[in-house]
Design a protein around this motif. Structure first.
Motif, mmCIF file in Angstrom:
data_model
loop_
_atom_site.group_PDB
_atom_site.id
_atom_site.type_symbol
_atom_site.label_atom_id
_atom_site.label_comp_id
_atom_site.label_asym_id
_atom_site.label_seq_id
_atom_site.Cartn_x
_atom_site.Cartn_y
_atom_site.Cartn_z
ATOM 1 N N ALA A 7 13.402 41.250 24.432
ATOM 2 C CA ALA A 7 13.806 40.128 25.279
ATOM 3 C C ALA A 7 12.639 39.625 26.108
ATOM 4 C CB ALA A 7 14.963 40.559 26.179
ATOM 5 N N ALA A 8 11.829 40.538 26.618
ATOM 6 C CA ALA A 8 10.727 40.142 27.502
ATOM 7 C C ALA A 8 9.701 39.290 26.765
ATOM 8 C CB ALA A 8 10.062 41.382 28.091
ATOM 9 N N SER A 9 9.358 39.689 25.538
ATOM 10 C CA SER A 9 8.343 38.940 24.790
ATOM 11 C C SER A 9 8.860 37.570 24.370
ATOM 12 C CB SER A 9 7.885 39.733 23.568
ATOM 13 O OG SER A 9 8.966 39.996 22.682
ATOM 14 N N LEU A 10 10.121 37.511 23.958
ATOM 15 C CA LEU A 10 10.693 36.223 23.575
ATOM 16 C C LEU A 10 10.784 35.299 24.780
ATOM 17 C CD1 LEU A 10 12.093 34.369 21.485
ATOM 18 C CD2 LEU A 10 14.260 35.373 22.236
ATOM 19 N N ARG A 11 11.254 35.810 25.891
ATOM 20 C CA ARG A 11 11.411 34.976 27.085
ATOM 21 C C ARG A 11 10.060 34.454 27.577
ATOM 22 N NH1 ARG A 11 15.026 37.202 31.894
ATOM 23 N NH2 ARG A 11 16.669 36.734 30.381
ATOM 24 N N ALA A 12 9.029 35.260 27.488
ATOM 25 C CA ALA A 12 7.702 34.814 27.895
ATOM 26 C C ALA A 12 7.241 33.639 27.032
ATOM 27 C CB ALA A 12 6.705 35.966 27.801
ATOM 28 N N ALA A 13 7.483 33.732 25.727
ATOM 29 C CA ALA A 13 7.089 32.648 24.826
ATOM 30 C C ALA A 13 7.878 31.378 25.115
ATOM 31 C CB ALA A 13 7.299 33.090 23.375
ATOM 32 N N ILE A 14 9.184 31.535 25.344
ATOM 33 C CA ILE A 14 10.026 30.366 25.621
ATOM 34 C C ILE A 14 9.652 29.736 26.954
ATOM 35 C CG2 ILE A 14 12.396 29.633 26.129
ATOM 36 C CD1 ILE A 14 13.335 31.700 24.053
ATOM 37 N N ASN A 15 9.361 30.556 27.941
ATOM 38 C CA ASN A 15 8.974 30.015 29.254
ATOM 39 C C ASN A 15 7.696 29.189 29.164
ATOM 40 O OD1 ASN A 15 11.165 31.051 30.583
ATOM 41 N ND2 ASN A 15 10.115 32.894 31.305
ATOM 42 N N THR A 16 6.797 29.592 28.283
ATOM 43 C CA THR A 16 5.580 28.801 28.078
ATOM 44 C C THR A 16 5.935 27.421 27.527
ATOM 45 O OG1 THR A 16 4.238 30.773 27.682
ATOM 46 C CG2 THR A 16 3.392 28.686 26.838
ATOM 47 N N GLU A 17 6.876 27.396 26.583
ATOM 48 C CA GLU A 17 7.322 26.118 26.016
ATOM 49 C C GLU A 17 7.997 25.259 27.083
ATOM 50 O OE1 GLU A 17 6.428 25.227 23.172
ATOM 51 O OE2 GLU A 17 6.357 26.914 21.774
ATOM 52 N N LYS A 18 8.803 25.874 27.910
ATOM 53 C CA LYS A 18 9.522 25.127 28.946
ATOM 54 C C LYS A 18 8.567 24.543 29.976
ATOM 55 C CE LYS A 18 14.139 27.193 28.802
ATOM 56 N NZ LYS A 18 15.203 27.827 29.596
ATOM 57 N N ARG A 19 7.534 25.293 30.311
ATOM 58 C CA ARG A 19 6.573 24.788 31.296
ATOM 59 C C ARG A 19 5.837 23.554 30.782
ATOM 60 N NH1 ARG A 19 5.809 30.374 32.492
ATOM 61 N NH2 ARG A 19 4.077 30.498 31.004
ATOM 62 N N SER A 20 5.776 23.420 29.467
ATOM 63 C CA SER A 20 5.129 22.227 28.893
ATOM 64 C C SER A 20 6.132 21.100 28.656
ATOM 65 C CB SER A 20 4.431 22.587 27.579
ATOM 66 O OG SER A 20 5.373 22.965 26.588
ATOM 67 N N GLY A 21 7.376 21.301 29.144
ATOM 68 C CA GLY A 21 8.381 20.247 29.065
ATOM 69 C C GLY A 21 9.245 20.272 27.824
ATOM 70 N N LYS A 22 9.147 21.310 27.013
ATOM 71 C CA LYS A 22 9.923 21.392 25.780
ATOM 72 C C LYS A 22 11.367 21.819 26.066
ATOM 73 C CE LYS A 22 6.342 20.564 23.110
ATOM 74 N NZ LYS A 22 5.732 21.655 22.335
ATOM 75 N N THR A 23 12.285 21.268 25.288
ATOM 76 C CA THR A 23 13.689 21.686 25.355
ATOM 77 C C THR A 23 13.972 22.710 24.259
ATOM 78 O OG1 THR A 23 14.323 19.792 23.974
ATOM 79 C CG2 THR A 23 14.494 19.534 26.364
ATOM 80 N N ILE A 24 14.987 23.546 24.504
ATOM 81 C CA ILE A 24 15.253 24.698 23.637
ATOM 82 C C ILE A 24 16.662 24.621 23.070
ATOM 83 C CG2 ILE A 24 15.270 27.220 23.482
ATOM 84 C CD1 ILE A 24 12.555 26.023 24.326
ATOM 85 N N ALA A 25 16.777 24.766 21.758
ATOM 86 C CA ALA A 25 18.078 24.910 21.100
ATOM 87 C C ALA A 25 18.152 26.294 20.471
ATOM 88 C CB ALA A 25 18.278 23.839 20.038
ATOM 89 N N PHE A 26 19.338 26.876 20.492
ATOM 90 C CA PHE A 26 19.516 28.264 20.058
ATOM 91 C C PHE A 26 20.626 28.364 19.020
ATOM 92 C CE2 PHE A 26 21.368 32.588 21.335
ATOM 93 C CZ PHE A 26 20.530 33.279 20.467
ATOM 94 N N VAL A 27 20.361 29.136 17.958
ATOM 95 C CA VAL A 27 21.355 29.389 16.912
ATOM 96 C C VAL A 27 21.480 30.905 16.745
ATOM 97 C CG1 VAL A 27 22.029 29.003 14.520
ATOM 98 C CG2 VAL A 27 20.687 27.258 15.726
ATOM 99 N N PRO A 28 22.510 31.518 17.321
ATOM 100 C CA PRO A 28 22.704 32.961 17.125
ATOM 101 C C PRO A 28 23.392 33.247 15.791
ATOM 102 C CG PRO A 28 24.325 32.115 18.674
ATOM 103 C CD PRO A 28 23.465 30.950 18.283
ATOM 104 N N THR A 29 22.887 34.232 15.043
ATOM 105 C CA THR A 29 23.491 34.581 13.750
ATOM 106 C C THR A 29 23.508 36.098 13.592
ATOM 107 O OG1 THR A 29 21.572 34.815 12.262
ATOM 108 C CG2 THR A 29 22.225 32.560 12.855
#
Length: 294
Positions: A7-29
């Motif tokens: 969780a920590a590594s994924l969240r760090a990567a996503i937070n980097t995307e968010k700081r650059s203004g990117k929006t996030i969509a999620f598909v759990p499977t």
């Protein structure tokens, strides 16, 4: 496509995307991806800059006599499909990452009423498992949008209620059920069917359609329609679990305030449990009973 197992590594990567203004969509499977899953990814791409997909076979939503150990796992093929669809991140956690102290001592989320009937009655504890894992994944990914298939109509209803009740700032999108040419709803469990069973399986959708057409034509003896449908399924070789005509919002019996009707069905074919549904929209300008098939 980058793969993360914590969780920590994924969240760090996503937070980097968010700081650059990117929006996030999620598909759990739960993996064993088919065309239905890929359509969810395609829809996710339309609603956000970054698509995150998770693959986790969640033991908390399986009952004691269900198919957890035999659930199909096709990770190599799944990765290829997700890469081809353009998913940017794959979250692939181990059970110890999700339930570090075991499932028995893990906090659980229960969504009352919507979880009680239909699949909830047949699979006690199932929707608690679903709500718990989805809530945890939402907290890890923190998406703007999450995408689910409408084949699991009750599951989608439970998730929407949970998100609303817990004030999660996530837009939940439902995507129409992907089907084979003969109408069978695509499912990972379809792979359990032998040749003869596979030829019988589309009967479930056919009976749902026939019931919807009867209601659309003004037939409103719902209990008779449900009973007739169960008999038809059993004659075809399916063992009916439930076949219910209900309010699409509450999943309770239809009332004069119902705006959308859903017909929910589950049946076993051999050892394989199939689920499906169809919906009808109520025409507010017409008398009750005048329904347009959706």
């Amino acid at each position: 496509m980058k793969t993360y197992s914590t969780a920590a590594s994924l969240r760090a990567a996503i937070n980097t995307e968010k700081r650059s203004g990117k929006t996030i969509a999620f598909v759990p499977t739960m993996g064993n991806l088919h065309e239905g899953h890929l359509r969810l990814v395609q829809h996710a791409k339309q609603h956000a800059d970054i698509v995150v997909v998770s693959i986790f076979v969640n033991p908390l939503q399986f009952g004691a006599n269900e198919d957890l150990s035999n659930y199909p796992r096709t990770l190599a093929a799944d990765k290829e499909k997700l890469f081809a669809e353009g998913a940017q991140y794959l979250f692939l956690p181990h059970a110890s990452e999700i339930y570090p102290e075991g499932m028995d001592s893990h906090t659980k989320i229960s969504v009352p009423e919507l979880s009680d009937n239909h699949c909830g009655a047949s699979r006690p504890g199932h929707f608690t498992g679903v709500a718990t894992i989805v809530a945890k994944l939402f907290n890890i990914v923190q998406p703007d949008t999450a995408v689910f298939g409408e084949k699991d109509f009750q599951q989608l209803s439970v998730i929407r209620k949970m998100v609303s009740d817990l004030c999660m700032p996530i837009n939940i999108i439902g995507v129409a059920t992907a089907r084979a040419q003969d109408g069978l709803a695509l499912s990972s469990r379809n792979g359990y069917l032998n040749t003869e069973q596979r030829s019988i399986a589309p009967t479930l959708h056919r009976v749902l359609q026939e019931t919807r057409e009867a209601i659309a034509c003004g037939y409103d003896s719902y209990s008779n329609l449900e009973q007739h449908a169960k008999i038809s399924l059993n004659k075809a070789g399916l063992k009916s679990d439930y076949f219910t005509i209900c309010d699409a919002r509450t999943l309770r019996p239809i009332t004069g305030d119902t705006e959308e009707v859903v017909i929910l069905a589950a049946a076993k074919l051999g050892t394989t449990r199939l689920i499906d549904n169809v919906t009808l929209n109520v025409n507010p300008s017409a008398d009750w009973g005048m329904l347009a098939a959706n």
